[in-house]
Design a protein around this motif. Structure first.
Motif, PDB file in Angstrom:
ATOM      1  N   SER A  10       0.946  -1.101   0.009  1.00 57.11           N
ATOM      2  CA  SER A  10      -0.074  -0.045  -0.083  1.00 57.11           C
ATOM      3  C   SER A  10       0.692   1.272   0.014  1.00 57.11           C
ATOM      4  O   SER A  10       0.358   2.279  -0.148  1.00 57.11           O
ATOM      5  CB  SER A  10      -0.986  -0.045   1.068  1.00 57.11           C
ATOM      6  N   CYS A  11       2.248   1.138   0.090  1.00 56.35           N
ATOM      7  CA  CYS A  11       3.127   2.324  -0.149  1.00 56.35           C
ATOM      8  C   CYS A  11       4.290   1.839  -0.627  1.00 56.35           C
ATOM      9  O   CYS A  11       5.466   1.960   0.056  1.00 56.35           O
ATOM     10  CB  CYS A  11       3.039   2.866   1.802  1.00 56.35           C
ATOM     11  N   PRO A  12       4.521   1.487  -1.751  1.00 53.26           N
ATOM     12  CA  PRO A  12       5.579   1.034  -2.349  1.00 53.26           C
ATOM     13  C   PRO A  12       6.582   1.700  -2.977  1.00 53.26           C
ATOM     14  O   PRO A  12       6.759   1.925  -3.967  1.00 53.26           O
ATOM     15  CB  PRO A  12       4.940  -0.020  -3.356  1.00 53.26           C
ATOM     16  N   SER A  13       7.329   2.533  -2.071  1.00 53.61           N
ATOM     17  CA  SER A  13       8.356   3.670  -2.721  1.00 53.61           C
ATOM     18  C   SER A  13       9.436   2.960  -3.559  1.00 53.61           C
ATOM     19  O   SER A  13       9.675   3.568  -4.533  1.00 53.61           O
ATOM     20  CB  SER A  13       9.073   4.306  -1.299  1.00 53.61           C
ATOM     21  N   PHE A  14      10.050   1.764  -2.885  1.00 62.84           N
ATOM     22  CA  PHE A  14      10.915   1.353  -3.820  1.00 62.84           C
ATOM     23  C   PHE A  14      10.264   0.583  -5.234  1.00 62.84           C
ATOM     24  O   PHE A  14      10.758   0.823  -6.087  1.00 62.84           O
ATOM     25  CB  PHE A  14      11.726   0.043  -3.130  1.00 62.84           C
ATOM     26  N   HIS A  46      -4.568   1.071   5.849  1.00 65.60           N
ATOM     27  CA  HIS A  46      -3.204   0.521   5.934  1.00 65.60           C
ATOM     28  C   HIS A  46      -2.718   0.613   7.509  1.00 65.60           C
ATOM     29  O   HIS A  46      -2.953   1.575   8.099  1.00 65.60           O
ATOM     30  CB  HIS A  46      -2.207   1.432   5.360  1.00 65.60           C
ATOM     31  N   ALA A  47      -2.639  -0.501   8.137  1.00 64.23           N
ATOM     32  CA  ALA A  47      -2.556  -0.691   9.453  1.00 64.23           C
ATOM     33  C   ALA A  47      -1.397  -0.238  10.356  1.00 64.23           C
ATOM     34  O   ALA A  47      -1.369   0.488  11.353  1.00 64.23           O
ATOM     35  CB  ALA A  47      -2.923  -2.030   9.822  1.00 64.23           C
ATOM     36  N   GLY A  48      -0.240  -0.610   9.671  1.00 56.66           N
ATOM     37  CA  GLY A  48       1.192  -0.187  10.598  1.00 56.66           C
ATOM     38  C   GLY A  48       1.604   1.185  10.229  1.00 56.66           C
ATOM     39  O   GLY A  48       1.081   2.030   9.458  1.00 56.66           O
ATOM     40  N   GLY A  49       2.847   1.384  10.384  1.00 54.06           N
ATOM     41  CA  GLY A  49       3.854   2.320  10.197  1.00 54.06           C
ATOM     42  C   GLY A  49       4.240   2.089   8.829  1.00 54.06           C
ATOM     43  O   GLY A  49       3.419   1.870   7.768  1.00 54.06           O
ATOM     44  N   LEU A  50       5.407   2.573   8.214  1.00 59.80           N
ATOM     45  CA  LEU A  50       5.914   2.259   6.786  1.00 59.80           C
ATOM     46  C   LEU A  50       5.013   3.025   5.968  1.00 59.80           C
ATOM     47  O   LEU A  50       4.776   2.519   4.833  1.00 59.80           O
ATOM     48  CB  LEU A  50       6.045   0.858   6.534  1.00 59.80           C
ATOM     49  N   ARG A  51       4.699   4.319   6.278  1.00 59.54           N
ATOM     50  CA  ARG A  51       3.888   4.914   5.558  1.00 59.54           C
ATOM     51  C   ARG A  51       4.277   6.251   4.901  1.00 59.54           C
ATOM     52  O   ARG A  51       3.647   7.218   4.369  1.00 59.54           O
ATOM     53  CB  ARG A  51       2.270   5.317   6.220  1.00 59.54           C
ATOM     54  N   PHE A  52       5.755   6.410   4.962  1.00 61.56           N
ATOM     55  CA  PHE A  52       6.255   7.632   4.240  1.00 61.56           C
ATOM     56  C   PHE A  52       6.323   7.622   2.868  1.00 61.56           C
ATOM     57  O   PHE A  52       6.764   6.576   2.319  1.00 61.56           O
ATOM     58  CB  PHE A  52       7.691   7.671   4.998  1.00 61.56           C
ATOM     59  N   HIS A  53       6.238   8.533   2.296  1.00 57.41           N
ATOM     60  CA  HIS A  53       6.063   8.472   0.621  1.00 57.41           C
ATOM     61  C   HIS A  53       7.444   8.138   0.005  1.00 57.41           C
ATOM     62  O   HIS A  53       7.424   7.774  -1.302  1.00 57.41           O
ATOM     63  CB  HIS A  53       5.386   9.801   0.094  1.00 57.41           C
ATOM     64  N   GLY A  54       8.419   8.503   0.842  1.00 55.28           N
ATOM     65  CA  GLY A  54      10.019   8.512   0.042  1.00 55.28           C
ATOM     66  C   GLY A  54      10.636   7.366   0.754  1.00 55.28           C
ATOM     67  O   GLY A  54      10.304   6.810   1.501  1.00 55.28           O
ATOM     68  N   LYS A 102      11.061  -6.052  -2.183  1.00 56.41           N
ATOM     69  CA  LYS A 102       9.810  -6.708  -2.125  1.00 56.41           C
ATOM     70  C   LYS A 102       8.491  -6.123  -1.501  1.00 56.41           C
ATOM     71  O   LYS A 102       8.737  -5.315  -0.707  1.00 56.41           O
ATOM     72  CB  LYS A 102      10.026  -7.986  -1.464  1.00 56.41           C
ATOM     73  N   ALA A 103       7.404  -6.261  -2.123  1.00 56.57           N
ATOM     74  CA  ALA A 103       6.322  -5.523  -1.344  1.00 56.57           C
ATOM     75  C   ALA A 103       4.919  -6.627  -1.166  1.00 56.57           C
ATOM     76  O   ALA A 103       4.832  -7.338  -2.127  1.00 56.57           O
ATOM     77  CB  ALA A 103       5.697  -4.505  -2.194  1.00 56.57           C
ATOM     78  N   TYR A 104       4.385  -6.663   0.123  1.00 57.52           N
ATOM     79  CA  TYR A 104       3.459  -7.357   0.218  1.00 57.52           C
ATOM     80  C   TYR A 104       2.163  -6.545   0.725  1.00 57.52           C
ATOM     81  O   TYR A 104       2.010  -5.616   1.573  1.00 57.52           O
ATOM     82  CB  TYR A 104       3.737  -8.551   1.625  1.00 57.52           C
ATOM     83  N   PRO A 105       0.889  -7.207   0.361  1.00 64.26           N
ATOM     84  CA  PRO A 105      -0.191  -6.902   1.154  1.00 64.26           C
ATOM     85  C   PRO A 105      -0.387  -7.372   2.570  1.00 64.26           C
ATOM     86  O   PRO A 105       0.365  -8.250   3.104  1.00 64.26           O
ATOM     87  CB  PRO A 105      -1.311  -7.507   0.230  1.00 64.26           C
ATOM     88  N   GLN A 106      -1.273  -6.549   3.232  1.00 69.58           N
ATOM     89  CA  GLN A 106      -1.016  -6.796   4.622  1.00 69.58           C
ATOM     90  C   GLN A 106      -1.503  -7.995   5.341  1.00 69.58           C
ATOM     91  O   GLN A 106      -1.089  -8.326   6.437  1.00 69.58           O
ATOM     92  CB  GLN A 106      -1.521  -5.318   5.487  1.00 69.58           C
ATOM     93  N   ASN A 107      -2.666  -8.718   4.707  1.00 66.74           N
ATOM     94  CA  ASN A 107      -3.055  -9.936   5.501  1.00 66.74           C
ATOM     95  C   ASN A 107      -1.544 -10.936   5.234  1.00 66.74           C
ATOM     96  O   ASN A 107      -1.866 -11.700   6.380  1.00 66.74           O
ATOM     97  CB  ASN A 107      -4.193 -10.642   4.663  1.00 66.74           C
ATOM     98  N   SER A 134      -8.398  -5.439   5.125  1.00 63.70           N
ATOM     99  CA  SER A 134      -8.388  -5.368   3.892  1.00 63.70           C
ATOM    100  C   SER A 134      -7.031  -5.079   3.337  1.00 63.70           C
ATOM    101  O   SER A 134      -6.121  -4.578   3.868  1.00 63.70           O
ATOM    102  CB  SER A 134      -9.186  -4.259   3.219  1.00 63.70           C
ATOM    103  N   ASP A 135      -6.886  -5.894   1.804  1.00 61.58           N
ATOM    104  CA  ASP A 135      -5.405  -5.808   1.462  1.00 61.58           C
ATOM    105  C   ASP A 135      -5.609  -4.684   0.297  1.00 61.58           C
ATOM    106  O   ASP A 135      -5.913  -4.859  -0.896  1.00 61.58           O
ATOM    107  CB  ASP A 135      -5.267  -7.252   0.595  1.00 61.58           C
TER     108      ASP A 135
END
Lengths: 460, 460
Positions: free
Chosen positions: B303-307, B341-349, B366-371, B439-440
Motif C-alpha cells: 500500500s506504500c511501495p516507494s521502492f 493501511h494498519a502499521g507504520g511504513l507509510r512515508f512516501h519516500g 519486495k512488497a506484500y499486502p497486509q494480510n 483489507s488488502d
C-alpha cells in the motif's frame, strides 16, 4: 566466572548455560511448615487422588512436596525458557541518581517476553506437564490478563487448547489483552458468564458484578471437571506455581554472586504471591538457616489487603467455594475488590508458604493506595526507561520509600525488588492517573467484615 | 572472546563493554554517493547554515558527512544505550523447526525497550545534541507512534520539552500510544491540526483526511521554525538517523563474529529506511568492498511501495513542500496511503543512501499486502513467543519466504532479519486480522499518478 572487583554493569545477564537446571522449593527449609491443604468435604488433608480431577499429575506431586528442595526443570521447559531467559538483573543507576540516595537499587526484570510478566515461567511448565499426561485442553482464569496471555503463549507453543475465563471488569478495561490471547489461539470468556452453572448462579445473585478472580476460578474449574481430557491450571497462589517461579530468585542469586552483591532488603508485589515467593525463595532459605539477615517486604494494594488486614484462616480459593481449603491470609472468598482497582493483585487470599512466613515474622507487609503506586510508576518510567505494570509498581513504590529512608539515614543499603512486568496493556489506568480521575479506594472495616463472614468453619 | 566451535545459543548477547563506541557511516564506502540534499528555493546543495533553523547543529554535521566512516557515540548516549542495549541476536530455532527448513534464521530484536522499537537509538542521540546546544523544546511527527514514544522517553530522560504531531488515523487507531507519550510528559496533537498554518491549509483542502507523515512533518517543522529555542527532529529518512541506527548492524556483526556466522541474505522492513539502513550498514560495506557476497532485501507494504513502484527523483520530505529536496525513490509528497493501511511504513519516500544502493543494484525490494504480513506475524508469535509489530512483520514474511525457498532447494543458507519491534500497541490491527476484516489495499496506477504529479521540477 566471578567479577567481584569489576564495576557493576547496568544489566547483569547470565549465559544460557547458567540458566538454572532445577527449581527450588523453600518448604524443606521451613521449621513451621504451611498447614496442609484440606478436602472441602471431609476437612482431611488432600491426597493426590483428591486433586487429580482438577489438576495435572505433574504439578500435584509438586504441590504436595515438602521434602525435596530441588526439582529438575524438564528439558523442553528449559528450552522454552531460553527464548526469553535468563532475564536481566538491572542496577537502577538512573533511579538512584534521580532519588539522590546512597542506596544501591537492583531489580530483576521479568517483562522482556510478550506475556509481559513472570507468569510465563509457570505457564510453560504447567502446559508441559498437561501435554505429557495426554491432556488436550486446559481452562484457567485471568484477572489483569498477564496469566491468560502467558498461558495462551505456552498452549500455542505446545499445541494444547485453552479456554480463559477473564474477570469481566478486566476484559472491559483491557480489550487488547483479550486480542493478544486470541491471536495466540485461546478462547476468552468474560466472567461471570452464562457458560457455567456457577457463573449463572453468581450472575443471578449479582447481575451487575464486574467479576472477581474467585468467580473466574469457579467457572474454569467447573469446565475442567466436566470436560473429558481437560484440566485446570492456576497462575498463582499454589505452591507448585511458586516452585516454578523460583527460577526468578535462583537467577537473581547467581547474578548477584558474580559481583558479590548481598541484598539487605528484598521487595515484591503480592497478589497470590507467585512472583514474591519465587523471587525470595533462595534468599529466604538463607535467612531461615540463619546465614543471612535480610528483610523481606510484600507489597499489596490497599484495596485488596490480604496480608495487612486479612485473617490467617482456612479458606476456599474461589467464590463458588468448590476448591480445597488453604490455610492462608485471606479477606474471605466472598471479598471482591472495588471495580476502580486498576491492576491485578485482586485475589482475596495469599499463598500458604508466604502466609506462614508472614505469620512467623520472617516477612513484612505494606499496602498502598493506587495513586501513589502510579506516581512511582511514572517516576520509574521516566528515569529507567521501562513503563511498568501497575502490579510491579507496588514493589517500585516500596523500593523508592526504602531508598529515601536510606537517604535520610545516610545508609548505603542494597535494595532488590522484582519488576514483574510491563504496563503496555494498562494504558487505560495510566490515562486515568494522568487525568487525575483514578480513585484511591480503601475498603471499610464493614466491607471487610462481609468478606470475613464467608470464611468456612474449620476445626484445626 | 570467540566461541566458534560452540553450539549457538538461542540468544547471543554482547557484554556492556562490547557495546559499539562509534556509529558507522556507509557513505565513505560508496562509489556512487547519494546525490546532495538541495535547498528548496535555490536548488543548490544545502549548507549547514541552510539547515540550522530546523535541525540541531550536532546532527547537521552528521547529515552532511560523506568522508568519516566512524563517528564517536557520546558517553551520555552510550550510558542510556546501556539501559536496553546490547540487544539480543536471536537464533530462531523454533521458527526453523516449524518451517522444516534447512536454513538458519537469525533476527536482531530491537523491541526490548518500552518504545517497543529501534527508534530509541536515534531519539536519545538527537535529544542529546539538542540539549548540548541549549535547545529547550523539540517538535516531531509520528505515524504508528513508535518514534513519538521513543522521543518522549528520551526527552523525559534529558528534561527537554516535546510536542508530537501524530498522524490522525494512527492516533485514532492507537489511543494508548498517545497515553504512553503523555505519561512520559509529551504533548500529542493529532495531525493535520488547526495549531499550524500548514495544518489549517491541509484541513481546508481535505477536511476528512486521516493525515499522513508528510502532513505531520510540515506541522512540526512550522512549529520548530517559529518557536524560540526550538528544533525539529525526525525519526527516519535522513542520513544522521541511519548513522545512529548503525548500532544495530554493528552489534549484529560483533555477535555473529563470536560464532563465525556469515549471513547470505539480510532482510529489513523499509518505511523511511532507518532500521534497514542501520542493520545492513557494516555488511553492505563488505559487499561494496567486494569482501562478502550478501543479498540485501528491503520489504515494504504494497500500500506504500516507494521502492517497488516509486520514481528515483528529487522530492520534498513533507506534504507542505517546505523541506530540502532529497534524491530518493518516492511516490510523491502528495501521496497518502489508504487509511486501512494498519502499521507504520507509510512515508512516501526513502532514505537517499538506500535509494542510491537500490538504484545501483546492491539492494532488492519486495512488497506484500497486509494480510500476508499479519499471517506471518501470527505464525512467528506462536512459535518464537514474541508478538511482532506490523512493520517488523514485513521482514518476517520475507524471511519465511526465503527460508521456504531454501527448503525447496535443499539449501542451508543463513538468513538474518531485523525484528524492529513489538506489536503491543497494534492490537486493533491484529483484531481486524483475527476477524478477517483487514483489507488488502493496493493503490492503482492512477492513484500513484496523482502522487507523481506532485513531484517538483528539478534540473539535475
Amino acid at each position: 566466572m566471578t567479577n567481584k572487583n569489576q564495576a557493576i554493569p547496568y544489566k547483569i545477564f547470565l549465559t544460557e548455560d547458567e540458566l538454572p537446571k532445577h527449581w527450588f522449593d523453600l518448604r524443606p527449609d521451613m521449621k513451621n511448615k504451611p498447614a496442609p491443604m484440606l478436602h472441602p468435604g471431609t476437612h482431611q488433608p488432600c491426597t493426590a487422588q483428591d486433586l487429580q480431577p482438577v489438576f495435572c499429575d505433574g504439578v500435584i506431586s509438586q504441590e504436595l512436596n515438602t521434602t525435596e528442595s530441588f526439582i529438575e526443570i524438564p528439558e523442553e521447559v528449559r528450552n522454552f525458557y531460553k527464548m526469553y531467559r535468563p532475564s536481566p538483573l538491572v542496577r537502577a543507576y538512573c533511579l538512584e541518581k534521580a532519588l539522590g540516595t546512597p542506596a544501591k537499587i537492583y531489580y530483576k526484570f521479568e517483562g522482556t517476553n510478550t506475556s509481559g510478566s513472570h507468569k510465563l515461567n509457570s505457564a510453560i511448565a504447567q502446559v508441559y506437564y498437561a501435554k505429557e499426561q495426554g491432556i488436550t485442553s486446559l481452562t484457567t482464569e485471568t484477572g489483569a490478563g498477564q496469566w491468560g496471555t502467558a498461558l495462551s503463549m505456552a498452549c500455542a507453543y505446545l499445541g494444547v487448547d485453552l479456554k480463559v475465563y477473564m474477570v469481566k471488569v478486566s476484559s472491559q478495561q483491557k480489550p487488547y489483552r483479550k486480542a493478544v490471547m486470541e491471536t495466540y489461539g485461546a478462547q476468552v470468556i468474560p466472567s461471570p458468564s452464562d457458560t457455567t452453572a456457577v457463573g449463572r448462579k453468581i450472575l443471578e445473585a449479582m447481575p451487575d458484578t464486574g467479576g472477581s478472580l474467585g468467580c473466574a476460578i469457579s467457572e474454569a474449574i467447573e469446565v475442567a471437571t466436566t470436560t473429558p481430557n481437560c484440566r485446570y491450571v492456576l497462575g498463582s497462589v499454589l505452591n507448585h506455581v511458586l516452585l516454578h517461579q523460583s527460577v526468578i530468585g535462583l537467577e537473581t542469586e547467581a547474578a548477584m554472586a558474580k559481583y558479590d552483591i548481598h541484598p539487605d532488603v528484598i521487595i515484591g508485589c503480592a497478589g497470590g504471591g507467585s512472583n514474591l515467593g519465587g523471587l525470595i525463595a533462595p534468599f529466604m532459605a538463607k535467612k531461615l538457616r540463619g546465614e543471612e539477615n535480610i528483610r523481606f517486604i510484600a507489597v499489596e494494594p490497599a484495596s485488596c489487603p490480604s496480608f495487612s488486614r486479612g485473617r490467617f484462616a482456612y479458606d476456599f480459593g474461589d467464590t463458588g467455594q468448590t476448591t480445597p481449603l488453604i490455610k492462608m491470609y485471606t479477606l474471605g472468598s466472598g471479598f471482591i475488590p472495588a471495580p476502580n482497582h486498576a491492576g491485578g493483585l485482586r485475589f482475596h487470599g495469599m499463598n500458604s508458604v508466604l502466609s506462614q512466613l508472614y505469620h512467623d515474622g520472617f516477612l513484612e507487609a505494606k499496602a498502598y493506595p493506587q495513586n501513589e503506586i502510579f506516581e512511582a510508576a511514572r517516576q520509574f518510567a521516566r528515569c529507567e526507561g521501562i513503563l511498568p505494570a501497575p502490579e510491579s509498581s507496588h514493589a517500585i513504590k516500596a523500593a523508592i520509600d526504602e531508598a529515601m529512608a536510606c537517604k535520610e539515614r545516610g545508609e548505603e543499603k542494597t535494595i532488590l525488588f522484582g519488576l514483574t512486568g510491563t504496563g503496555y496493556f494498562d494504558m487505560a489506568a495510566y490515562m486515568a492517573f494522568n487525568d487525575g480521575t483514578l480513585s484511591d479506594y480503601i475498603p471499610t472495616d464493614e466491607e471487610l467484615a462481609k468478606g470475613f463472614a464467608t470464611l468456612p468453619p474449620v476445626k484445626e
